[in-house]
Design a protein around this motif. Structure first.
Motif, PDB file in Angstrom:
ATOM      1  N   LEU A  36       0.841  -1.192   0.000  1.00  0.00           N
ATOM      2  CA  LEU A  36       0.000   0.000   0.000  1.00  0.00           C
ATOM      3  C   LEU A  36       0.881   1.249   0.000  1.00  0.00           C
ATOM      4  O   LEU A  36       1.139   1.828   1.039  1.00  0.00           O
ATOM      5  CB  LEU A  36      -0.887   0.017   1.258  1.00  0.00           C
ATOM      6  CG  LEU A  36      -1.681  -1.266   1.535  1.00  0.00           C
ATOM      7  CD1 LEU A  36      -2.377  -1.146   2.873  1.00  0.00           C
ATOM      8  CD2 LEU A  36      -2.689  -1.508   0.445  1.00  0.00           C
ATOM      9  N   TYR A 152      -2.451   7.421  -9.469  1.00  0.00           N
ATOM     10  CA  TYR A 152      -2.486   6.541  -8.304  1.00  0.00           C
ATOM     11  C   TYR A 152      -3.790   6.749  -7.530  1.00  0.00           C
ATOM     12  O   TYR A 152      -4.138   7.859  -7.162  1.00  0.00           O
ATOM     13  CB  TYR A 152      -1.290   6.822  -7.389  1.00  0.00           C
ATOM     14  CG  TYR A 152      -1.261   5.971  -6.143  1.00  0.00           C
ATOM     15  CD1 TYR A 152      -0.550   4.785  -6.122  1.00  0.00           C
ATOM     16  CD2 TYR A 152      -1.948   6.356  -4.987  1.00  0.00           C
ATOM     17  CE1 TYR A 152      -0.514   3.992  -4.982  1.00  0.00           C
ATOM     18  CE2 TYR A 152      -1.927   5.577  -3.853  1.00  0.00           C
ATOM     19  CZ  TYR A 152      -1.206   4.392  -3.859  1.00  0.00           C
ATOM     20  OH  TYR A 152      -1.193   3.605  -2.731  1.00  0.00           O
ATOM     21  N   ASP A 154      -5.778   4.877  -4.165  1.00  0.00           N
ATOM     22  CA  ASP A 154      -5.664   3.810  -3.173  1.00  0.00           C
ATOM     23  C   ASP A 154      -6.946   2.977  -3.121  1.00  0.00           C
ATOM     24  O   ASP A 154      -7.986   3.349  -3.661  1.00  0.00           O
ATOM     25  CB  ASP A 154      -5.273   4.352  -1.797  1.00  0.00           C
ATOM     26  CG  ASP A 154      -6.337   5.238  -1.169  1.00  0.00           C
ATOM     27  OD1 ASP A 154      -7.537   4.947  -1.309  1.00  0.00           O
ATOM     28  OD2 ASP A 154      -5.961   6.228  -0.510  1.00  0.00           O
ATOM     29  N   ASP A 177      -3.533   1.086  -6.956  1.00  0.00           N
ATOM     30  CA  ASP A 177      -2.347   1.381  -6.172  1.00  0.00           C
ATOM     31  C   ASP A 177      -1.206   0.465  -6.605  1.00  0.00           C
ATOM     32  O   ASP A 177      -1.277  -0.187  -7.646  1.00  0.00           O
ATOM     33  CB  ASP A 177      -2.633   1.314  -4.668  1.00  0.00           C
ATOM     34  CG  ASP A 177      -3.011  -0.083  -4.197  1.00  0.00           C
ATOM     35  OD1 ASP A 177      -3.039  -1.025  -5.023  1.00  0.00           O
ATOM     36  OD2 ASP A 177      -3.273  -0.249  -2.983  1.00  0.00           O
ATOM     37  N   CYS A 178      -0.143   0.397  -5.801  1.00  0.00           N
ATOM     38  CA  CYS A 178       1.118  -0.195  -6.274  1.00  0.00           C
ATOM     39  C   CYS A 178       0.999  -1.626  -6.776  1.00  0.00           C
ATOM     40  O   CYS A 178       1.543  -1.961  -7.833  1.00  0.00           O
ATOM     41  CB  CYS A 178       2.168  -0.104  -5.174  1.00  0.00           C
ATOM     42  SG  CYS A 178       1.655  -0.814  -3.594  1.00  0.00           S
TER      43      CYS A 178
END
Length: 262
Positions: A36, A152, A154, A177-178
């Motif tokens: 995260l 981006y 979340d 997200d990532c």
């Protein structure tokens, strides 16, 4: 008498080292990190998914049905490459049912269709043509740069959950997200002909920002290359001394990682 005491002392030392290593492995199995970027650490449960998410219970036979048959005989491509300076230990793929669910959902909602628009100006066919004939490194650069143009978002913003692994079809609609960047890059490179056995989604801890994070790693030419949503360049894993991997996964296996001593 002296020699006997010395030998016993040595045995105790070896036992201590062994117990210490087992303790490290136990902690990593119990407390892997979420990916995260920009959020605080959230503990995960024994299934390898965030404790706030409960995936449906699956029987062993059902889990095996979604895992590749080759998983049981998989050989790591890492060889002498110690990813981010770690020692790795393979675990069964069915210990991460959330990832198996991603594979299942992705198969049901493909996006790599020639005239499918990825954004307002680029179809899959156009991206494919852009990468055609390029070297593997150039293709990785193209894929990393292309998907990093997405903003981006979340998981709480997108899904109302602390952590959710989105498939590429969902990433197209909402970004992510990532770990979502890593997932869409993984499947894009697979469509370009990259061997999925030589790619891994790596869940790690960024020790500088003190945050959970995730990246895609590709093994190529006896090196591990990192595709990160935090930068457009594709760089060697050796450039990231602040990345401490917790576990990595692809369609063939899951690995836990223990940081070696310098």
């Amino acid at each position: 008498m002296y020699m006997r005491r010395k030998k016993i002392s040595g045995l105790r030392a070896k036992n201590f080292i062994s117990v210490s290593l087992v303790t490290q492995l136990f902690l990593i199995l119990a407390l892997t990190q979420p990916c995260l970027a920009g959020r605080e650490y959230v503990p995960v449960d024994q299934l390898g998914m965030p404790s706030g998410i409960r995936t449906p219970q699956k029987s062993r036979s059902a889990t095996r049905a979604h895992a590749p048959a080759a998983a049981r005989s998989y050989i790591s491509p890492s060889g002498a490459v110690k990813l981010f300076g770690t020692v790795e230990f393979q675990r069964p793929l069915n210990t991460l049912p959330g990832w198996l669910d991603v594979l299942k959902r992705n198969n049901a909602s493909p996006i790599f269709i020639p005239e499918k628009y990825f954004n307002k100006s680029t179809t899959w066919s156009q991206l494919l043509n852009r990468a055609s004939g390029k070297s593997p490194m150039e293709q990785m650069q193209i894929v990393n740069s292309f998907w990093n143009t997405w903003p981006y978002h979340d998981d709480m913003q997108n899904w109302g959950k602390e952590d959710y692994w989105a498939i590429p079809a969902q990433f197209l609609k909402k970004s992510g997200d990532c770990e979502d960047y890593a997932i869409v890059k993984y499947f894009t490179l697979k469509e370009l002909g990259f061997d999925p056995q030589k790619m891994r989604i790596v869940v790690l801890r960024d020790t500088i920002r003190n945050l959970g994070h995730a990246v895609l790693v590709v093994y190529l030419d006896n090196e591990a290359w990192v595709l990160d949503n935090l930068g457009r360049g594709v760089r060697s894993h050796r450039a990231f001394s602040n990345y401490n991997p917790q576990y990595s996964v692809n369609e063939y296996g899951r690995w836990m990682h223990v940081k070696g001593k310098n």
